[in-house]
Design an enzyme around this catalytic site. Structure first.
Site: not given
Ligand code: PAF
Length: 281
Positions: A34, A153, A37, A185-186, A30, A147-148
């Site tokens: 960072h 998810q 990603h 995290s964003s 999304m 990502g873990e």
């Protein structure tokens, strides 16, 4: 790096790669990219010939309109990072391209979507699963990287792909952490300096709980101490902190015999942080 905004253009690009015998990976995001990603991008690049990164802030997975409004958006900066990383294609559709006016379909994964973030963010996983289904079908990649950090998810996406026979291999990549343990995290960009100093307490509490379960301490007592430590550190509230089976996500109240996971979500001011950690029996 090409930036594509339309499904048809992306399909044409991927078809040409596949015709030339090249393998393709997709990293759905999304945006607000960072190092976490970028570690997914590197993993994808080491396994396939071509890498697509998608950036789409998916309105369907935000149960709180304020959260959607505040979600960081930095497409130009993200595109520069991806170009420097050697990504082949950025797919950045607008909301109309993904959800045209007559759109009426929702994809849902039962059971796995129901607890944890599913209880505290109603509808969230239906939104995630619907958009992930679309992105996987649109991209037609051989592999998709997640990502873990979003452990629930990841398990849901694995179930989705198995249940619907979507021809893509799902790769889960380890959480990248700052030196003090905070999971990248964003949402970290929204932490005040004071909150950023408190934030690593979440990971510290998970590590302490993992060690205590490993020593054979009673799970209920361990979880209680972890919740207390998080609140005493300065978190406002905890949505959940539980021990569960790593794959089925069934909650566990005794020492695990199979791979397990401690999952947590907690509020620091107005920012909700999630994290998780492996626990072995
Ligand atoms: O993990 C995320 O960033 C999102 O949930 C995803 C998988 C890109 C779907 O919008």
């Amino acid at each position: 790096m090409k930036t594509l905004r339309h499904v048809a253009a992306l399909r044409t690009e991927v078809a040409a790669w596949r015709k030339a015998g090249q393998s393709v990976a997709v990293v759905p995001t999304m945006g607000a990219l960072h190092d976490g990603h970028l570690s997914l991008v590197r993993a994808a690049q080491s396994a396939t010939d071509r890498v697509i990164v998608t950036i789409f802030v998916n309105p369907a997975q935000f149960n709180d309109p304020e959260d959607l409004k505040k979600y960081p958006r930095h497409e130009a900066r993200d595109a520069a990072l991806l170009r420097a990383a050697g990504v082949d294609c950025l797919f950045a559709p607008d909301a109309q391209e993904i959800y045209p006016p007559a759109f009426a379909t929702s994809v849902s994964v039962a059971r796995l979507s129901e607890g944890y973030c599913g209880s505290t963010r109603p509808g969230h996983f239906d939104g995630v699963v619907t958009v992930v289904t679309k992105l996987l079908l649109i991209c037609g990649a051989h592999k998709a990287y997640f990502g873990e950090k979003d452990w629930q998810q990841l398990q849901i996406v694995r179930r989705l792909v198995a249940d619907l026979n979507i021809p893509v291999a799902i790769a889960g990549c380890p959480t990248l952490r700052a030196a003090d343990g905070l999971a990248m995290s964003s949402r970290n960009a929204r932490l005040t300096d004071a909150a950023r100093a408190v934030a690593p307490a979440l990971y510290r509490a998970l590590c302490a709980a993992r060690d205590a379960v490993g020593r054979g301490e009673a799970v209920a007592v361990v979880l209680g101490s972890a919740r207390r430590a998080i609140c005493e550190a300065g978190f406002a509230s905890i949505d959940y902190l539980d021990l569960c089976d790593a794959e089925t996500l069934t909650q566990l109240d005794t020492r695990p015999k199979r791979p397990a996971r401690l999952l947590a979500a907690a509020w620091l001011g107005e920012v909700r942080l999630i994290d998780n950690i492996a626990v072995t029996g």
